[in-house]
Design an enzyme around this catalytic site. Structure first.
Site, short mmCIF file in Angstrom:
data_model
loop_
_atom_site.label_atom_id
_atom_site.label_comp_id
_atom_site.label_asym_id
_atom_site.label_seq_id
_atom_site.Cartn_x
_atom_site.Cartn_y
_atom_site.Cartn_z
N ASP A 1 0.85 -1.17 0.11
CA ASP A 1 0.08 -0.12 0.11
C ASP A 1 0.83 1.26 0.06
O ASP A 1 0.76 1.94 0.81
CB ASP A 1 -0.86 -0.13 1.03
CG ASP A 1 -2.01 0.98 1.42
OD1 ASP A 1 -2.68 0.99 0.11
OD2 ASP A 1 -2.19 1.68 2.13
N ARG B 1 -6.80 -4.62 2.42
CA ARG B 1 -7.42 -5.77 2.86
C ARG B 1 -8.63 -6.07 1.89
O ARG B 1 -8.96 -7.31 1.47
CB ARG B 1 -8.20 -5.69 4.25
CG ARG B 1 -6.89 -5.67 5.35
CD ARG B 1 -7.40 -5.98 6.71
NE ARG B 1 -6.75 -5.77 7.70
CZ ARG B 1 -6.74 -4.99 8.77
NH1 ARG B 1 -7.98 -4.30 9.26
NH2 ARG B 1 -5.74 -5.13 9.87
N ASP C 1 3.53 -6.66 10.05
CA ASP C 1 4.62 -6.45 11.16
C ASP C 1 4.52 -7.42 12.33
O ASP C 1 5.19 -7.65 12.99
CB ASP C 1 4.63 -5.32 11.72
CG ASP C 1 3.37 -4.62 11.91
OD1 ASP C 1 2.25 -5.23 11.72
OD2 ASP C 1 3.12 -3.30 12.30
N ARG D 1 4.26 -5.89 23.14
CA ARG D 1 3.11 -5.41 23.24
C ARG D 1 2.09 -6.34 23.70
O ARG D 1 2.41 -7.65 23.91
CB ARG D 1 2.39 -4.72 21.88
CG ARG D 1 2.30 -5.89 21.01
CD ARG D 1 1.54 -5.42 19.63
NE ARG D 1 0.51 -4.49 19.90
CZ ARG D 1 -0.30 -3.82 18.75
NH1 ARG D 1 0.13 -4.12 17.61
NH2 ARG D 1 -1.40 -3.27 18.98
N GLU E 1 -12.04 -0.34 11.85
CA GLU E 1 -12.52 -1.01 10.95
C GLU E 1 -12.48 -2.45 11.03
O GLU E 1 -13.42 -3.18 10.71
CB GLU E 1 -11.76 -0.55 9.54
CG GLU E 1 -10.31 -1.39 9.45
CD GLU E 1 -9.37 -1.28 10.30
OE1 GLU E 1 -8.65 -2.11 10.39
OE2 GLU E 1 -9.40 0.04 10.68
N ASP E 2 -11.41 -3.16 11.74
CA ASP E 2 -11.45 -4.64 11.84
C ASP E 2 -12.49 -4.94 12.88
O ASP E 2 -12.92 -6.02 12.83
CB ASP E 2 -10.03 -5.04 12.26
CG ASP E 2 -9.47 -4.16 13.36
OD1 ASP E 2 -9.90 -3.03 13.90
OD2 ASP E 2 -8.36 -4.47 13.85
N ARG F 1 6.00 -2.66 17.42
CA ARG F 1 7.03 -2.02 16.52
C ARG F 1 7.80 -1.31 17.55
O ARG F 1 7.37 -0.36 18.36
CB ARG F 1 6.55 -1.10 15.50
CG ARG F 1 5.82 -2.04 14.35
CD ARG F 1 4.99 -1.01 13.29
NE ARG F 1 5.82 0.23 12.97
CZ ARG F 1 6.14 0.15 11.59
NH1 ARG F 1 5.56 -0.65 10.86
NH2 ARG F 1 6.77 1.25 11.10
N HIS G 1 2.00 2.41 15.39
CA HIS G 1 0.82 1.53 14.98
C HIS G 1 -0.41 2.30 14.59
O HIS G 1 -0.47 3.31 15.12
CB HIS G 1 0.41 0.60 16.17
CG HIS G 1 1.52 -0.36 16.50
ND1 HIS G 1 1.77 -1.40 15.85
CD2 HIS G 1 2.47 -0.26 17.59
CE1 HIS G 1 2.82 -2.20 16.44
NE2 HIS G 1 3.34 -1.36 17.31
#
Length: 378
Positions: free
Chosen positions: A28, A64, A82, A114, A165-166, A194, A199
């Protein structure tokens, strides 16, 4: 990059067999060599790999959706560049879906540098649903989805949302699915933090979080009639998406931002904040959201500061120990006028306090009924 290298290695190491896999990689608009890395992977990988390179879309939904539109397999799995798959992840998840006939499979997630969701991994479940388990607290896209389910309902990621959105996509899948499976005894996915902390879910201003909460609440309301089941699901957007806007960061917000947050929250509270939702929350969560619902900008900072400090609220036991009130700020302050019921601990929360006696009127009725049965010999 460089996380993509480990990500692709985890794909190549999957035991399901290259003849049963296809990889659709959407670059992307990367500028760090990601596209070239994907092309090299496609040239040597044992499974078919399609690399799509496009201008940056500004969020994860577009890429996606592009990948989903190209997918041809019975199942799809969304893997972030990642992160990485656990050993045998796809083989185990596909086997579970085939065996149980379920439309969504959750594989255990572990965090690397994380945090990761934990409450839904108590035990492996061949078949459950969003009302019978804690899966509502993991709404990331990293699940195995039966593609026929997504195709039948025309499901796609909402490209108008920059974050959350997920959650919208996954909750809809849970609600439409003919069963959901949970693999709790094998790590299928590593959620990687990361080093630069960049993120998508941690960037952007507060308005994006309210957009996400609004969309998820609307989806739940559209699919689930008003009542206990809807209240059960509404706990998720209220506690995970909305409540953090009135957490420690709120204390650092300027007056204009505080006012704007309360303005954005008001229609959501008016439409979806119910007694059924409130009863399912911890006292400090319920209190803050009650103040948000009442637009009590004068009281909210003190409560947020008390929670941020980590202080323990004093417990007041009444009704011979059958009721526990937690004395957070403004408890029984006549000028504040916050109802006692807001400070009433749920049985689960109250059990932590010595002297609590679980029961109440219902317990008295049950004891009386047992006494009658003993007297009658039944």
């Amino acid at each position: 990059m460089p996380y993509l290298v480990a990500c692709l290695e985890s794909v190549e190491a999957q035991t399901i067999g290259p003849e049963r896999m296809e990889v659709i990689a959407v670059d992307d608009g990367s500028t760090d060599g990601t596209g070239e890395c994907l092309e090299e992977f496609a040239a040597r990988a044992p499974m078919p790999v399609t690399v799509i390179r496009q201008d940056n879309s500004g969020g994860p939904s577009g890429p996606r959706n592009v990948g989903l539109g190209k997918a041809a397999g019975r199942y799809v799995f969304f893997l972030d560049a990642d992160d990485r798959l656990g050993p045998e992840a796809l083989e185990r998840m596909v086997a579970m879906a085939d065996r149980a006939g379920t439309d969504v499979v959750l594989g255990r997630v572990e965090g690397v540098n994380r945090s990761a969701p934990k409450s839904m991994w108590g035990s492996t479940l061949e078949r459950t649903d969003v009302f019978s388990s804690n899966i509502k607290f993991t709404l990331s896209a990293q699940k195995l989805f039966r593609r026929e389910l997504l195709t039948r309902h025309g499901m796609r990621f909402d490209e108008s949302l920059f974050t959350g959105e997920d959650a919208l996509f996954t909750m809809e899948a849970y609600l439409r699915a003919d069963g959901v499976s949970v693999i709790a005894d094998h790590t299928c996915y590593y959620l990687v933090g990361r080093d630069d902390g960049k993120h998508v879910t941690r960037s952007g201003d507060h308005t994006l979080r309210f957009d996400s909460a609004r969309a998820l609440m609307r989806l739940i309301a559209e699919h689930v009639p008003a009542g206990p089941r809807r209240d059960q699901l509404m706990v998720r957007p209220f506690t995970v998406t909305l409540l953090p806007q009135f957490g420690p960061k709120y204390l650092k917000d300027g007056e204009e931002t505080r006012r704007h947050k309360l303005e954005l929250a008001k229609p959501l509270m008016d439409a979806h904040w119910t007694e059924g939702v409130a009863r399912r929350l911890k006292v400090h969560e319920r209190l803050r959201l009650h103040l948000v619902a009442e637009q009590r900008a004068d009281l909210l900072p003190d409560v947020v500061e008390f929670v941020r400090s980590g202080k323990q609220a004093a417990a007041l036991l009444e009704r011979r120990g059958r009721r526990v009130y937690l004395a957070y700020p403004y408890f029984r302050d006549a000028a504040a006028g916050v109802p006692d019921s807001v400070y009433l601990a749920s049985p689960r929360e109250a059990r932590a306090y010595p002297g609590y006696r679980e029961g109440g009127a219902d317990s008295f009725v049950r004891r009386a009924a047992r006494k009658v049965r003993r007297t009658l010999g039944v």
